[in-house]
Enzyme design. Structure first.
Site, PDB file in Angstrom:
ATOM      1  N   GLY A  16       0.822  -1.205   0.000  1.00  0.00           N
ATOM      2  CA  GLY A  16       0.000   0.000   0.000  1.00  0.00           C
ATOM      3  C   GLY A  16       0.859   1.259   0.000  1.00  0.00           C
ATOM      4  N   GLN A  47      -7.926  -0.014   3.889  1.00  0.00           N
ATOM      5  CA  GLN A  47      -8.679  -0.673   4.965  1.00  0.00           C
ATOM      6  C   GLN A  47     -10.056  -1.184   4.525  1.00  0.00           C
ATOM      7  OE1 GLN A  47      -7.628  -1.556   7.856  1.00  0.00           O
ATOM      8  NE2 GLN A  47      -5.700  -0.454   7.947  1.00  0.00           N
ATOM      9  N   THR A 101      10.708  -7.938 -11.227  1.00  0.00           N
ATOM     10  CA  THR A 101      10.156  -9.272 -11.488  1.00  0.00           C
ATOM     11  C   THR A 101       8.926  -9.513 -10.620  1.00  0.00           C
ATOM     12  OG1 THR A 101      12.348 -10.038 -12.067  1.00  0.00           O
ATOM     13  CG2 THR A 101      10.722 -11.748 -11.535  1.00  0.00           C
ATOM     14  N   CYS A 114       2.406   1.167  11.989  1.00  0.00           N
ATOM     15  CA  CYS A 114       3.572   1.846  11.414  1.00  0.00           C
ATOM     16  C   CYS A 114       4.106   2.927  12.337  1.00  0.00           C
ATOM     17  CB  CYS A 114       3.224   2.446  10.061  1.00  0.00           C
ATOM     18  SG  CYS A 114       2.719   1.186   8.913  1.00  0.00           S
TER      19      CYS A 114
END
Ligand code: PLP
Length: 391
Positions: free
Chosen positions: A72, A179, A237, A325
């Site tokens: 995100g 969320q 990748t 966070c």
């Protein structure tokens, strides 16, 4: 490890067993590189496209409008950076003061690079003033970025109305919907946003995979540059197993949205109402109605959330005081202080967030222990002058 009672689903969610099952072949026998010319690698492309179609269906987008990213945070950063690059000369961003740090810290960095950022305030319920938002848009505004739902309080923002304002002013609009999947229906055509962020670990897929919806025909300049993966929109990748996992989780989110809005909502409401009615001096944080069905943020006066969380942890109960966070930061939550809570009130708030894996038994266990924890902490709290021991 003994049983974990998990009430922190806005931090991350359990990977669904169906998602693990879908991923296993891509972590074992199907380990090739999708960009390789030989079939062992190139055959993986169809699995990526299959997942892309499922991700698109979750938000009513076209598969080509989906770009897989690493998380995100990357999707949020990409949306803002892109708006500045494709609009040379426009150096102003409008966002809110209650965004996730993936937006706030990117904006703080952009300010050091000469951008101006308007952080819109919210009211005591965590709601925006849309007239103020409209007035904040300037001729040099490159993008408006407003989250779909707040990760700390669950408060939902009126993204369709916000997008209409931006459209009338010809400004790009992004929403961080991290969320939201599986809790509230997301329909990008109805919302009419240009960009939308999702992160798979919030809806029962692994960490380290996300997506950015980029509306068809909206100008886009890649943020991560290198190879030609993702049609040149995001180099690197492909994380094939996780992309497949995201696709399966997207299907499950669609299947379970009713359960989330009935059974999970009822669990949340029982938990919340019991806490508010049986523990004195508690307060629901954020709008009661316009809120995700899984989230409660509750303020406990006279105690520090950190102490509550420590005692809950000793009983195997996982909860948090805000965004994972910002754990470890001593500063009170920027979301709660933006809503007018004093730093001391903000430090007494606990977020409890459920998922489809929570049961009545989990709620009973929490409710059996929380009142005792609060009264024990209040009895020794120097903040609680009302308590007989502290008078
Ligand atoms: N935006 C919101 C609203 C979030 O809650 C989170 C994660 O907590 C993020 C962005 C970042 O997502 P990720 O952990 O995938 O980088």
């Amino acid at each position: 490890m003994s049983k974990v009672y998990y009430f922190d689903n806005n931090a991350t969610t359990r990977v669904a067993p169906e998602v693990v099952e879908a991923m296993v072949p891509f972590l074992s026998e199907l380990w090739g590189n999708p960009s390789s010319a030989y079939q062992f690698g190139s055959q993986l492309g169809k699995h990526i496209e299959n997942a892309r179609a499922k991700a698109a269906a979750l938000i009513n987008a076209e598969p080509k409008e989906i770009t897989f990213t690493s998380c995100g945070t990357e999707s949020d950063n990409t949306a803002l950076q892109n708006a500045l690059v494709v609009n040379p000369g426009k150096r102003h961003i409008v966002t809110t003061g209650v965004e996730h740090s993936a937006i706030i810290n990117q904006c703080e960095f952009l300010k050091t690079q000469g951008c101006e950022v308007t952080f819109l305030p919210v009211d005591s319920q965590g709601r925006l003033d849309l007239h103020l938002l409209e007035r904040s848009i300037r001729p040099d505004t490159a993008i408006v970025s407003v989250m779909f739902a707040n990760n700390e309080t669950g408060v939902i923002f009126p993204i369709k109305e916000i997008a209409a304002i931006c459209r009338s002013q010809k400004v790009l609009v992004h929403t961080d919907a991290t969320q939201v999947p599986g809790k509230v229906k997301i329909d990008v055509k109805d919302l009419d946003v240009d960009f939308l962020t999702l992160s798979a670990h919030k809806f029962h897929a692994p960490k380290g995979i996300g997506l950015l919806y980029i509306k068809r025909r909206v100008k886009f300049q890649p943020y991560i540059m290198g190879g030609h993966q993702e049609r040149g929109r995001r180099a690197g990748t492909e994380n094939v197993a996780s992309i497949v996992g995201l696709g399966r989780a997207a299907e499950l989110a669609v299947e379970h949205i009713n359960d989330e809005n009935t059974r999970v909502r009822a669990l949340r409401d029982r938990m919340e109402e019991t806490i508010l009615h049986t523990i004195p001096d508690t307060l629901l944080i954020g709008a009661k109605e316009e809120r995700l069905p899984n989230t409660s943020n509750i303020g406990f006066q006279y105690v520090e959330a950190e102490a509550i969380l420590m005692l809950l942890d000793q009983l195997g109960i996982c909860a948090s005081s805000g965004s994972a966070c910002t754990t470890g930061s001593l500063a009170p939550s920027h979301v709660l202080t933006a809503m007018g809570l004093t730093p001391m009130q903000a430090r007494g708030c606990v977020r409890l967030s459920l998922s489809r894996y929570n049961t009545e038994e989990d709620i009973d266990y929490l409710l059996a222990h929380l009142p005792g924890i609060i009264s024990r902490l209040r009895s020794i709290s120097p903040l609680n002058t009302a308590h007989p021991d502290n008078a």
